[in-house]
Design a protein around this motif. Sequence first.
Motif, PDB file in Angstrom:
ATOM      1  N   ARG A 148       0.838  -1.205   0.000  1.00  0.00           N
ATOM      2  CA  ARG A 148       0.000   0.000   0.000  1.00  0.00           C
ATOM      3  C   ARG A 148       0.875   1.258   0.000  1.00  0.00           C
ATOM      4  N   GLU A 149       1.944   1.252   0.776  1.00  0.00           N
ATOM      5  CA  GLU A 149       2.833   2.418   0.807  1.00  0.00           C
ATOM      6  C   GLU A 149       3.507   2.620  -0.542  1.00  0.00           C
ATOM      7  N   TYR A 150       3.887   1.535  -1.190  1.00  0.00           N
ATOM      8  CA  TYR A 150       4.486   1.645  -2.522  1.00  0.00           C
ATOM      9  C   TYR A 150       3.472   2.210  -3.524  1.00  0.00           C
ATOM     10  N   VAL A 151       2.248   1.749  -3.438  1.00  0.00           N
ATOM     11  CA  VAL A 151       1.200   2.235  -4.347  1.00  0.00           C
ATOM     12  C   VAL A 151       0.928   3.719  -4.096  1.00  0.00           C
ATOM     13  N   GLU A 152       0.839   4.114  -2.831  1.00  0.00           N
ATOM     14  CA  GLU A 152       0.598   5.522  -2.517  1.00  0.00           C
ATOM     15  C   GLU A 152       1.729   6.400  -3.047  1.00  0.00           C
ATOM     16  N   ALA A 153       2.971   5.940  -2.885  1.00  0.00           N
ATOM     17  CA  ALA A 153       4.113   6.699  -3.405  1.00  0.00           C
ATOM     18  C   ALA A 153       4.061   6.766  -4.928  1.00  0.00           C
ATOM     19  N   ALA A 154       3.661   5.670  -5.556  1.00  0.00           N
ATOM     20  CA  ALA A 154       3.554   5.639  -7.024  1.00  0.00           C
ATOM     21  C   ALA A 154       2.475   6.605  -7.506  1.00  0.00           C
ATOM     22  N   ILE A 155       1.365   6.669  -6.790  1.00  0.00           N
ATOM     23  CA  ILE A 155       0.282   7.592  -7.165  1.00  0.00           C
ATOM     24  C   ILE A 155       0.752   9.038  -7.023  1.00  0.00           C
ATOM     25  N   ASP A 156       1.492   9.340  -5.959  1.00  0.00           N
ATOM     26  CA  ASP A 156       2.042  10.689  -5.797  1.00  0.00           C
ATOM     27  C   ASP A 156       2.961  11.040  -6.963  1.00  0.00           C
ATOM     28  N   GLU A 157       3.823  10.083  -7.358  1.00  0.00           N
ATOM     29  CA  GLU A 157       4.729  10.312  -8.491  1.00  0.00           C
ATOM     30  C   GLU A 157       3.929  10.521  -9.780  1.00  0.00           C
ATOM     31  N   TYR A 158       2.890   9.718  -9.940  1.00  0.00           N
ATOM     32  CA  TYR A 158       2.056   9.808 -11.144  1.00  0.00           C
ATOM     33  C   TYR A 158       1.385  11.187 -11.231  1.00  0.00           C
ATOM     34  N   LYS A 159       0.843  11.662 -10.108  1.00  0.00           N
ATOM     35  CA  LYS A 159       0.169  12.959 -10.096  1.00  0.00           C
ATOM     36  C   LYS A 159       1.151  14.090 -10.385  1.00  0.00           C
ATOM     37  N   MET A 160       2.360  13.992  -9.814  1.00  0.00           N
ATOM     38  CA  MET A 160       3.371  15.013 -10.081  1.00  0.00           C
ATOM     39  C   MET A 160       3.782  15.011 -11.550  1.00  0.00           C
ATOM     40  N   GLU A 161       3.882  13.815 -12.124  1.00  0.00           N
ATOM     41  CA  GLU A 161       4.236  13.713 -13.537  1.00  0.00           C
ATOM     42  C   GLU A 161       3.135  14.305 -14.407  1.00  0.00           C
TER      43      GLU A 161
END
Length: 276
Positions: A148-161
Amino acid sequence: MLEMIFEDDQDTAAFLHLIQQSDDRKKVIVRKDIKNIAIAQADTDFSIQRFIEPVLVRFFLECKEDEHMLSLIEGSYCFSDPDEQQQILQLAHSIIEGDLDDLPFKQKKLPRSQYILEELQTISLETGVFSVRSFQTFRLGNYYEQLREYVEAAIDEYKMEQEYQNFIQTLRDYVTSNTPRMEKVHIVHDGTFTLWELRYVSEREQKKYIDRRFVREHPMYIDSHLLAPLISIAPEKLVLYTDQPEHMMVRTIQNVFQERMQMFPLSAFVAEKSKG
């Protein structure tokens, strides 16, 4: 004998494939049904538990991990578009593999395999019944919290991108829709970025080249020293000299100006300067 119960025949087939890849395959007897696999000893001195633990670890990592993360991406974070889901999943893999920096929790985590193995070692896998679904539900809480923490970090990266791409498109639209205030400019990157045509222009005079209204609308993203005058000038041609083509600012300028831009190593600028 150990009886293993899977959710569907696809999982059963995937697990059986992993068994076939094991170096100790000949030391066990395997019987397969649609959703069940029975494992017995071919050698009475051989431990089924020792055989099955690494196979199960591989099964959860290779066959069920993406499934769980995609379920989180769609169910918990409401990304229903398949393309978005795959982009976020790939970012999660990049985070897991250590390809993305500046993640505060990364160094504190145990290997994912360790979470799974430790839970497998708390139960007997020599005989009886092992339900994959029950094990996932009641034993893998710490492992799934890590995912879940990896997914949340990935979503943050995706939104920033996504924000970055929208920002780039805004700059690109501005450059292409405005008349160039200079036909050609040069940028020299030798530790700092210098817009060469303005190198002797005072800061007060440089402000005359900046579209203040446009900069006010994007205050968090526009660098006043370089991007603001560069975008406002909207040159027809841009030559950038750098030895760091992967630098974030270099990539931003390249993404905005695209075919208008040429890039050369810093040595090419030194050679041009010596000629002149």
